[in-house]
Design a protein around this motif. Structure first.
Motif, PDB file in Angstrom:
ATOM      1  N   THR A 141      23.220  21.611  32.128  1.00 17.99           N
ATOM      2  CA  THR A 141      23.044  21.025  30.799  1.00 17.99           C
ATOM      3  C   THR A 141      22.275  22.026  29.940  1.00 17.99           C
ATOM      4  O   THR A 141      21.406  22.740  30.445  1.00 17.99           O
ATOM      5  CB  THR A 141      22.272  19.694  30.836  1.00 17.99           C
ATOM      6  OG1 THR A 141      20.970  19.924  31.406  1.00 17.99           O
ATOM      7  CG2 THR A 141      23.005  18.656  31.666  1.00 17.99           C
ATOM      8  N   ARG A 142      22.617  22.072  28.659  1.00 18.60           N
ATOM      9  CA  ARG A 142      21.941  23.015  27.772  1.00 18.60           C
ATOM     10  C   ARG A 142      21.841  22.405  26.380  1.00 18.60           C
ATOM     11  O   ARG A 142      22.792  21.805  25.891  1.00 18.60           O
ATOM     12  CB  ARG A 142      22.692  24.347  27.687  1.00 18.60           C
ATOM     13  CG  ARG A 142      21.952  25.411  26.864  1.00 18.60           C
ATOM     14  CD  ARG A 142      22.753  26.718  26.790  1.00 18.60           C
ATOM     15  NE  ARG A 142      21.972  27.773  26.159  1.00 18.60           N
ATOM     16  CZ  ARG A 142      21.862  27.947  24.850  1.00 18.60           C
ATOM     17  NH1 ARG A 142      22.485  27.115  24.014  1.00 18.60           N
ATOM     18  NH2 ARG A 142      21.125  28.940  24.353  1.00 18.60           N
ATOM     19  N   GLN A 143      20.670  22.539  25.781  1.00 15.70           N
ATOM     20  CA  GLN A 143      20.437  22.115  24.403  1.00 15.70           C
ATOM     21  C   GLN A 143      19.718  23.241  23.669  1.00 15.70           C
ATOM     22  O   GLN A 143      18.998  24.039  24.287  1.00 15.70           O
ATOM     23  CB  GLN A 143      19.592  20.841  24.342  1.00 15.70           C
ATOM     24  CG  GLN A 143      20.281  19.586  24.858  1.00 15.70           C
ATOM     25  CD  GLN A 143      20.166  19.437  26.358  1.00 15.70           C
ATOM     26  OE1 GLN A 143      19.272  19.990  26.985  1.00 15.70           O
ATOM     27  NE2 GLN A 143      21.079  18.680  26.948  1.00 15.70           N
ATOM     28  N   ALA A 146      16.663  24.512  38.620  1.00 13.60           N
ATOM     29  CA  ALA A 146      15.985  25.512  37.792  1.00 13.60           C
ATOM     30  C   ALA A 146      16.172  25.145  36.327  1.00 13.60           C
ATOM     31  O   ALA A 146      17.227  24.649  35.926  1.00 13.60           O
ATOM     32  CB  ALA A 146      16.520  26.913  38.069  1.00 13.60           C
ATOM     33  N   MET A 147      15.138  25.372  35.543  1.00 11.73           N
ATOM     34  CA  MET A 147      15.152  25.050  34.111  1.00 11.73           C
ATOM     35  C   MET A 147      14.472  26.182  33.355  1.00 11.73           C
ATOM     36  O   MET A 147      13.451  26.704  33.809  1.00 11.73           O
ATOM     37  CB  MET A 147      14.390  23.746  33.862  1.00 11.73           C
ATOM     38  CG  MET A 147      14.205  23.399  32.397  1.00 11.73           C
ATOM     39  SD  MET A 147      12.988  22.086  32.146  1.00 11.73           S
ATOM     40  CE  MET A 147      13.747  20.760  33.072  1.00 11.73           C
ATOM     41  N   GLY A 196      15.798  35.402  35.300  1.00 10.77           N
ATOM     42  CA  GLY A 196      16.297  34.235  34.595  1.00 10.77           C
ATOM     43  C   GLY A 196      17.140  33.346  35.482  1.00 10.77           C
ATOM     44  O   GLY A 196      17.204  33.531  36.708  1.00 10.77           O
ATOM     45  N   LEU A 197      17.821  32.393  34.861  1.00  9.78           N
ATOM     46  CA  LEU A 197      18.621  31.426  35.611  1.00  9.78           C
ATOM     47  C   LEU A 197      19.716  32.090  36.442  1.00  9.78           C
ATOM     48  O   LEU A 197      20.005  31.655  37.561  1.00  9.78           O
ATOM     49  CB  LEU A 197      19.247  30.421  34.648  1.00  9.78           C
ATOM     50  CG  LEU A 197      18.280  29.417  34.002  1.00  9.78           C
ATOM     51  CD1 LEU A 197      19.008  28.632  32.911  1.00  9.78           C
ATOM     52  CD2 LEU A 197      17.704  28.473  35.046  1.00  9.78           C
ATOM     53  N   ASP A 198      20.350  33.125  35.908  1.00 11.72           N
ATOM     54  CA  ASP A 198      21.413  33.787  36.657  1.00 11.72           C
ATOM     55  C   ASP A 198      20.898  34.446  37.933  1.00 11.72           C
ATOM     56  O   ASP A 198      21.667  34.668  38.872  1.00 11.72           O
ATOM     57  CB  ASP A 198      22.097  34.849  35.786  1.00 11.72           C
ATOM     58  CG  ASP A 198      22.954  34.231  34.692  1.00 11.72           C
ATOM     59  OD1 ASP A 198      23.363  33.065  34.849  1.00 11.72           O
ATOM     60  OD2 ASP A 198      23.210  34.914  33.683  1.00 11.72           O
ATOM     61  N   THR A 217      19.275  23.559  32.150  1.00 13.31           N
ATOM     62  CA  THR A 217      18.958  23.113  33.507  1.00 13.31           C
ATOM     63  C   THR A 217      20.170  23.353  34.399  1.00 13.31           C
ATOM     64  O   THR A 217      21.308  23.056  34.006  1.00 13.31           O
ATOM     65  CB  THR A 217      18.609  21.615  33.532  1.00 13.31           C
ATOM     66  OG1 THR A 217      17.432  21.407  32.746  1.00 13.31           O
ATOM     67  CG2 THR A 217      18.327  21.139  34.951  1.00 13.31           C
ATOM     68  N   ARG A 218      19.919  23.884  35.585  1.00 11.69           N
ATOM     69  CA  ARG A 218      20.974  24.106  36.568  1.00 11.69           C
ATOM     70  C   ARG A 218      20.560  23.469  37.891  1.00 11.69           C
ATOM     71  O   ARG A 218      19.383  23.496  38.261  1.00 11.69           O
ATOM     72  CB  ARG A 218      21.230  25.591  36.789  1.00 11.69           C
ATOM     73  CG  ARG A 218      21.706  26.343  35.558  1.00 11.69           C
ATOM     74  CD  ARG A 218      22.034  27.791  35.895  1.00 11.69           C
ATOM     75  NE  ARG A 218      22.456  28.528  34.722  1.00 11.69           N
ATOM     76  CZ  ARG A 218      22.885  29.794  34.752  1.00 11.69           C
ATOM     77  NH1 ARG A 218      22.955  30.440  35.912  1.00 11.69           N
ATOM     78  NH2 ARG A 218      23.247  30.395  33.634  1.00 11.69           N
ATOM     79  N   VAL A 219      21.553  22.921  38.580  1.00 15.17           N
ATOM     80  CA  VAL A 219      21.302  22.289  39.880  1.00 15.17           C
ATOM     81  C   VAL A 219      22.389  22.714  40.855  1.00 15.17           C
ATOM     82  O   VAL A 219      23.573  22.755  40.495  1.00 15.17           O
ATOM     83  CB  VAL A 219      21.282  20.752  39.762  1.00 15.17           C
ATOM     84  CG1 VAL A 219      21.018  20.116  41.127  1.00 15.17           C
ATOM     85  CG2 VAL A 219      20.236  20.294  38.757  1.00 15.17           C
ATOM     86  N   ALA A 220      21.990  23.019  42.093  1.00 16.40           N
ATOM     87  CA  ALA A 220      22.939  23.325  43.163  1.00 16.40           C
ATOM     88  C   ALA A 220      22.430  22.700  44.457  1.00 16.40           C
ATOM     89  O   ALA A 220      21.223  22.728  44.737  1.00 16.40           O
ATOM     90  CB  ALA A 220      23.103  24.835  43.331  1.00 16.40           C
TER      91      ALA A 220
END
Length: 218
Positions: free
Chosen positions: A48-50, A156-157, A36-38, A174-177
């Motif tokens: 961002t999260r919805q 990543a989404m 997953g995202l982690d 969604t995460r961005v680095a």
């Protein structure tokens, strides 16, 4: 797969679809859960999260998510046309605006699919550039986490389907680095401009999936 492929110029989103079959893995870490995202972006700079509750079982919501097309998403089409206008005017990227499944139009490829519970997309981008930047290197989930080449953001989404009472919670995060400080400064300016539109697109997608899963959108 690793992140060593040499980048080349490409329109935003171009080349993502052929990577899907090659990179999707039934990735399961030691804990027995899908990647997953982690696992791919544990320390993001932007998140961002919805989420939306849908009165339908996960299998129905999963199918509706995959069947949601750009033609059902007028806000997404309008914002996408504005974002990619320089690319289109340059004679590239016309396919970005054609009707197709929303999931096929994402700018990063599918990394992990765990039906009917979760999808994980991810890759390296230069989204702040008007042309969309260079084509990102081919990365699987492990490669995305370890990728450090300067001049890129890692994005990543996910879409997660969680049973809740008599229905399903459909969420998307969604995460961005960034890979270096200068890229982070450039992307931060870009993100301040596009974040409201990005959130609007996500809400529109979740709404369209709900309407389709409940038989109110065909």
């Amino acid at each position: 797969m690793s992140g060593t492929d040499a980048p080349g110029r490409a329109a935003p989103g171009e080349g993502a679809a052929p990577l899907v079959e090659a990179l999707v893995r039934p990735a399961v870490p030691a804990g027995g859960r899908p990647v997953g995202l982690d696992d791919v972006l544990p320390r993001p700079e932007h998140v961002t999260r919805q989420a939306r509750w849908i009165p339908a079982p996960p299998a129905v919501v999963w199918e509706a998510l995959h069947e949601t097309r750009l033609s059902m998403l007028p806000v997404t089409l309008a914002l996408g046309a504005a974002r990619f206008l320089p690319v289109v005017l340059a004679g590239r990227g016309f396919g970005l605006l054609h009707d197709r499944p929303f999931l096929d139009a994402l700018p990063v490829p599918l990394l992990v699919s765990d039906p009917p519970s979760s999808l994980l997309f991810g890759g390296a981008l230069q989204a702040w550039r008007p042309s969309g930047g260079d084509r990102g290197p081919r990365l699987d989930a492990e490669g995305l986490r370890s990728f450090t080449q300067r001049g890129w953001v890692k994005a990543a989404m996910d879409f997660r389907l969680t049973p809740r009472g008599s229905g399903t919670e459909l969420s998307s995060e969604t995460r961005v680095a960034s890979t270096d400080a200068e890229t982070r400064r450039r992307f931060d300016r870009y993100w301040r401009l596009v974040r409201p539109g990005s959130s609007a697109i996500r809400w529109e997608v979740l709404t369209a999936v709900e309407l389709k899963a409940t038989g109110r959108l065909y």
